[in-house]
Design an enzyme around this catalytic site. Structure first.
Site, PDB file in Angstrom:
ATOM      1  N   ASN A  42       0.688  -4.948   8.314  1.00 23.40           N
ATOM      2  CA  ASN A  42       0.317  -4.045   9.535  1.00 23.40           C
ATOM      3  C   ASN A  42       0.435  -5.248  10.868  1.00 23.40           C
ATOM      4  O   ASN A  42       0.059  -6.648  10.520  1.00 23.40           O
ATOM      5  CB  ASN A  42      -1.020  -3.553   9.384  1.00 23.40           C
ATOM      6  CG  ASN A  42      -2.182  -4.498   9.151  1.00 23.40           C
ATOM      7  OD1 ASN A  42      -2.025  -5.462   8.381  1.00 23.40           O
ATOM      8  ND2 ASN A  42      -3.685  -4.288   9.689  1.00 23.40           N
ATOM      9  N   GLU A  44      -0.640  -5.211  14.528  1.00 26.35           N
ATOM     10  CA  GLU A  44      -1.429  -4.820  15.619  1.00 26.35           C
ATOM     11  C   GLU A  44      -0.929  -5.167  17.171  1.00 26.35           C
ATOM     12  O   GLU A  44       0.038  -5.936  17.036  1.00 26.35           O
ATOM     13  CB  GLU A  44      -2.991  -5.151  15.541  1.00 26.35           C
ATOM     14  CG  GLU A  44      -3.277  -4.615  14.401  1.00 26.35           C
ATOM     15  CD  GLU A  44      -4.785  -4.842  13.728  1.00 26.35           C
ATOM     16  OE1 GLU A  44      -5.600  -5.467  14.744  1.00 26.35           O
ATOM     17  OE2 GLU A  44      -5.523  -3.962  12.943  1.00 26.35           O
ATOM     18  N   CYS A  53       1.397   0.243  10.931  1.00 21.64           N
ATOM     19  CA  CYS A  53       0.876   0.145   9.553  1.00 21.64           C
ATOM     20  C   CYS A  53       1.829  -0.795   8.585  1.00 21.64           C
ATOM     21  O   CYS A  53       3.127  -0.647   8.735  1.00 21.64           O
ATOM     22  CB  CYS A  53       0.537   1.342   9.081  1.00 21.64           C
ATOM     23  SG  CYS A  53      -0.730   2.454   9.916  1.00 21.64           S
ATOM     24  N   GLU A  55       2.715   0.237   5.779  1.00 23.09           N
ATOM     25  CA  GLU A  55       3.629   1.067   4.839  1.00 23.09           C
ATOM     26  C   GLU A  55       4.853   1.375   5.615  1.00 23.09           C
ATOM     27  O   GLU A  55       6.004   0.986   5.333  1.00 23.09           O
ATOM     28  CB  GLU A  55       2.890   2.181   4.616  1.00 23.09           C
ATOM     29  CG  GLU A  55       1.644   2.241   3.627  1.00 23.09           C
ATOM     30  CD  GLU A  55       0.370   1.950   4.541  1.00 23.09           C
ATOM     31  OE1 GLU A  55       0.326   1.441   5.445  1.00 23.09           O
ATOM     32  OE2 GLU A  55      -0.628   2.668   4.125  1.00 23.09           O
ATOM     33  N   CYS A  93      -2.752   5.919   5.698  1.00 25.22           N
ATOM     34  CA  CYS A  93      -3.012   6.873   6.647  1.00 25.22           C
ATOM     35  C   CYS A  93      -2.131   8.111   6.918  1.00 25.22           C
ATOM     36  O   CYS A  93      -1.219   7.987   6.086  1.00 25.22           O
ATOM     37  CB  CYS A  93      -3.152   6.149   8.131  1.00 25.22           C
ATOM     38  SG  CYS A  93      -1.542   5.924   8.789  1.00 25.22           S
ATOM     39  N   CYS A  96       1.581   7.583   7.771  1.00 27.64           N
ATOM     40  CA  CYS A  96       2.415   6.613   6.900  1.00 27.64           C
ATOM     41  C   CYS A  96       2.624   7.557   5.945  1.00 27.64           C
ATOM     42  O   CYS A  96       3.731   7.705   5.208  1.00 27.64           O
ATOM     43  CB  CYS A  96       1.546   5.555   6.327  1.00 27.64           C
ATOM     44  SG  CYS A  96       1.203   4.221   7.506  1.00 27.64           S
TER      45      CYS A  96
HETATM   46  N1  THU Z   1      -3.612   0.092   8.445  1.00 29.99           N
HETATM   47  C1  THU Z   1      -2.488   0.227   7.674  1.00 29.99           C
HETATM   48  O1  THU Z   1      -1.641  -0.749   7.714  1.00 29.99           O
HETATM   49  N2  THU Z   1      -2.066   1.200   6.772  1.00 29.99           N
HETATM   50  C2  THU Z   1      -2.803   2.095   6.663  1.00 29.99           C
HETATM   51  O2  THU Z   1      -2.465   3.201   6.219  1.00 29.99           O
HETATM   52  C3  THU Z   1      -4.201   2.477   7.142  1.00 29.99           C
HETATM   53  C4  THU Z   1      -4.593   1.324   8.110  1.00 29.99           C
HETATM   54  C5  THU Z   1      -3.859  -0.658   9.518  1.00 29.99           C
HETATM   55  C6  THU Z   1      -3.627  -0.386  10.667  1.00 29.99           C
HETATM   56  C7  THU Z   1      -4.661  -1.473  11.535  1.00 29.99           C
HETATM   57  O3  THU Z   1      -4.107  -2.523  11.712  1.00 29.99           O
HETATM   58  C8  THU Z   1      -5.795  -1.485  10.616  1.00 29.99           C
HETATM   59  O4  THU Z   1      -5.218  -1.075   9.328  1.00 29.99           O
HETATM   60  C9  THU Z   1      -6.978  -0.934  10.535  1.00 29.99           C
HETATM   61  O5  THU Z   1      -7.023   0.616  10.858  1.00 29.99           O
END
Ligand code: THU
Length: 142
Positions: A42, A44, A53, A55, A93, A96
């Protein structure tokens, strides 16, 4: 690739997570139809909404390498500082799930999840169980 090795790849790339806002680090590794491995973490953004994210980063890496079909995808995550529930899984999520859907056969694509404190404890499911009755490329075929 063996499930445990794909999970370990996800845990490895997770170390590169850029997550200064949530502190929550996620790694994803996928095996494509050509048996190559593509990984992502991920990343940000100060705007929050610009966050991508793990994925989706793994999938865009696959697409940029010219490949289009996910056979198996492994996801692991948790707070980078080790706080929180490290026995929890990171189910992808909703966004994704839809992006994985674009590049998989829901009936054959395998999703692997494992807690960050015990990578050997793998939960395996087919993608169709994570996103039933999904809308995909087939729906736009005439
Ligand atoms: N996140 C992911 O990378 N993948 C997911 O499927 C769920 C959430 C990340 C996004 C964000 O940077 C952190 O997790 C908290 O939500």
């Amino acid at each position: 690739m063996e499930n445990i090795d794909l999970i370990k790849k996800a845990a490895e790339v997770r170390k590169n997570s850029y997550s200064p806002y949530s502190g929550y680090a996620v790694g994803a590794a996928l095996e494509c139809e050509e048996n190559m491995i593509h990984a992502g973490c991920n990343v940000e953004n100060a705007s929050y909404g610009g966050t991508i994210c793990a994925e989706r980063n793994a999938i865009t890496n696959m697409a940029a390498d010219g490949m289009r079909k996910i056979k198996k995808i492994a996801i692991v995550g948790g707070f980078a500082d080790g706080s929180g529930d490290n026995s929890a899984l990171v189910p992808p999520c909703g966004v994704c799930r839809q992006v994985i859907r674009e590049f998989c056969n829901p009936e054959t694509c395998i999703v692997l999840l494992a807690p960050i404190d015990n990578l050997e404890k793998i939960t395996e499911m087919k993608f169709a169980d994570l996103l039933p009755l999904s809308f995909g490329p087939d729906n736009l075929e005439k």
